[in-house]
Design a protein around this motif. Structure first.
Motif, mmCIF file in Angstrom:
data_model
loop_
_atom_site.group_PDB
_atom_site.id
_atom_site.type_symbol
_atom_site.label_atom_id
_atom_site.label_comp_id
_atom_site.label_asym_id
_atom_site.label_seq_id
_atom_site.Cartn_x
_atom_site.Cartn_y
_atom_site.Cartn_z
ATOM 1 N N GLU A 35 -14.768 29.879 -25.492
ATOM 2 C CA GLU A 35 -13.339 29.902 -25.204
ATOM 3 C C GLU A 35 -12.832 28.468 -25.164
ATOM 4 O O GLU A 35 -13.172 27.699 -24.270
ATOM 5 C CB GLU A 35 -13.075 30.588 -23.858
ATOM 6 C CG GLU A 35 -13.559 32.030 -23.826
ATOM 7 C CD GLU A 35 -13.420 32.642 -22.445
ATOM 8 O OE1 GLU A 35 -12.757 32.015 -21.585
ATOM 9 O OE2 GLU A 35 -13.982 33.727 -22.214
ATOM 10 N N GLY A 36 -12.028 28.109 -26.134
ATOM 11 C CA GLY A 36 -11.573 26.733 -26.267
ATOM 12 C C GLY A 36 -10.828 26.191 -25.066
ATOM 13 O O GLY A 36 -10.894 25.012 -24.763
ATOM 14 N N GLY A 37 -10.155 27.047 -24.321
ATOM 15 C CA GLY A 37 -9.365 26.565 -23.189
ATOM 16 C C GLY A 37 -10.077 26.674 -21.868
ATOM 17 O O GLY A 37 -9.483 26.440 -20.824
ATOM 18 N N ALA A 38 -11.349 27.072 -21.880
ATOM 19 C CA ALA A 38 -12.052 27.314 -20.614
ATOM 20 C C ALA A 38 -12.330 26.013 -19.879
ATOM 21 O O ALA A 38 -12.659 25.004 -20.466
ATOM 22 C CB ALA A 38 -13.376 28.024 -20.892
ATOM 23 N N GLY A 39 -12.168 26.065 -18.584
ATOM 24 C CA GLY A 39 -12.578 24.944 -17.750
ATOM 25 C C GLY A 39 -11.728 23.705 -17.945
ATOM 26 O O GLY A 39 -12.225 22.664 -18.333
ATOM 27 N N GLU A 40 -10.424 23.784 -17.666
ATOM 28 C CA GLU A 40 -9.558 22.616 -17.821
ATOM 29 C C GLU A 40 -9.859 21.576 -16.747
ATOM 30 O O GLU A 40 -9.930 21.891 -15.558
ATOM 31 C CB GLU A 40 -8.085 23.050 -17.725
ATOM 32 C CG GLU A 40 -7.647 23.958 -18.872
ATOM 33 C CD GLU A 40 -7.733 23.283 -20.221
ATOM 34 O OE1 GLU A 40 -7.502 22.053 -20.289
ATOM 35 O OE2 GLU A 40 -8.045 23.962 -21.188
ATOM 36 N N GLU A 41 -9.998 20.303 -17.162
ATOM 37 C CA GLU A 41 -10.304 19.256 -16.191
ATOM 38 C C GLU A 41 -9.104 18.953 -15.317
ATOM 39 O O GLU A 41 -7.959 19.185 -15.704
ATOM 40 C CB GLU A 41 -10.777 17.981 -16.897
ATOM 41 C CG GLU A 41 -9.746 17.299 -17.760
ATOM 42 C CD GLU A 41 -9.782 17.778 -19.201
ATOM 43 O OE1 GLU A 41 -9.141 17.105 -20.045
ATOM 44 O OE2 GLU A 41 -10.413 18.796 -19.467
ATOM 45 N N GLN A 42 -9.379 18.402 -14.130
ATOM 46 C CA GLN A 42 -8.340 18.135 -13.143
ATOM 47 C C GLN A 42 -7.701 16.762 -13.367
ATOM 48 O O GLN A 42 -8.271 15.901 -14.032
ATOM 49 C CB GLN A 42 -8.949 18.199 -11.744
ATOM 50 C CG GLN A 42 -9.502 19.562 -11.377
ATOM 51 C CD GLN A 42 -8.429 20.631 -11.374
ATOM 52 O OE1 GLN A 42 -7.410 20.490 -10.700
ATOM 53 N NE2 GLN A 42 -8.653 21.694 -12.123
ATOM 54 N N PRO A 43 -6.497 16.535 -12.781
ATOM 55 C CA PRO A 43 -5.849 15.211 -12.892
ATOM 56 C C PRO A 43 -6.736 14.115 -12.304
ATOM 57 O O PRO A 43 -7.509 14.356 -11.363
ATOM 58 C CB PRO A 43 -4.561 15.390 -12.067
ATOM 59 C CG PRO A 43 -4.305 16.858 -12.053
ATOM 60 C CD PRO A 43 -5.655 17.512 -12.074
#
Length: 239
Positions: A116-124
């Motif tokens: 899943e390309g959008g999995a696990g978005e990094e935080q600011p």
């Protein structure tokens, strides 16, 4: 998030670290590894140089005269302990510098293993650095009393073993943090989650800590641990 009981298996946890090592060669991760590897190369070169010149003298000072006859046992223990302490300290510093890159590495690893390309978005960045400082504070507060044990005659014999356990726990918290931060979990929640799989966490942290004491290999151990922790937590997560 809840983790299944299999996550408490230390043998299984150690296996995830080696899976992280193998995944280092994945071309999709190459861009996320360059800067962390360079950071580790510089810092671990420094600690090796310091260890070469100073550790032997420090160890001789910490072993009391009445235990000199046990030097053949105590010297290796203290040598290993000082190196663990040194690498642990430099690892925390390296992770503070590399934290934003490890968050991206964990996010990319999750996208690879899930497809899943959008999995696990990094935080600011600010949130990542605040979390890293909180974790460092937690570790420093507990490390200082353990370091004091090295200067107490008699008790300092068990200090290496206590330090090894603490180091393993600290490394587990360090490298599990990056994928958990990408899930939106704060440090308090991360710590409670790690406690739910304490034996597995100690196994994962222990093999990571052992790898960090090995010259040359330690340059890639940290990113491998981030990758391994990401796979570990994903596969033992209960839906």
């Amino acid at each position: 998030m809840q983790l299944s009981k299999k996550g408490n298996n230390p043998v299984l946890a150690v296996g995830y670290f080696f899976r992280g090592l193998r995944l280092l060669t994945d071309p999709q991760l190459r861009a996320f590894l360059i800067i962390p590897v360079l950071i580790n190369l510089v810092l671990y070169s420094v600690v090796l140089a310091l260890g070469y010149f100073y550790v032997s003298d420090l160890i001789d000072q910490f072993i009391p005269d009445w235990l000199q006859w046990l030097n053949w046992i105590l010297w290796p223990l203290f040598f290993i302990s000082f190196f663990i302490a040194g690498f642990f300290s430099f690892t925390v510093l390296a992770n503070l510098i590399a934290a934003p890159f490890y968050g991206k590495l964990a996010a990319k690893t999750l996208s690879i293993i899930t497809g899943e390309g959008g999995a696990g978005e990094e935080q600011p960045l600010t949130k990542v650095m605040v979390a890293e400082l909180k974790r460092i504070g937690y570790l420093v507060v507990r490390a200082l009393p353990l370091l004091l044990l090295f200067i107490i005659p008699g008790i300092n014999v068990i200090a290496p073993f206590l330090w090894a356990l603490f180091g393993a726990w600290g490394m587990a918290l360090e490298y599990m943090a990056y994928p958990l931060e990408n899930e939106g979990m704060l440090f308090t929640e991360q710590k409670q989650l790690a406690k739910s799989i304490r034996l597995g966490a100690l196994g994962f942290g222990g093999i990571t800590m052992a790898g960090l004491t090995l010259p040359l290999l330690n340059i890639v151990v940290a990113p491998a641990a981030v990758i391994g922790a990401t796979i570990y937590l994903h596969e033992v997560k209960q839906d």
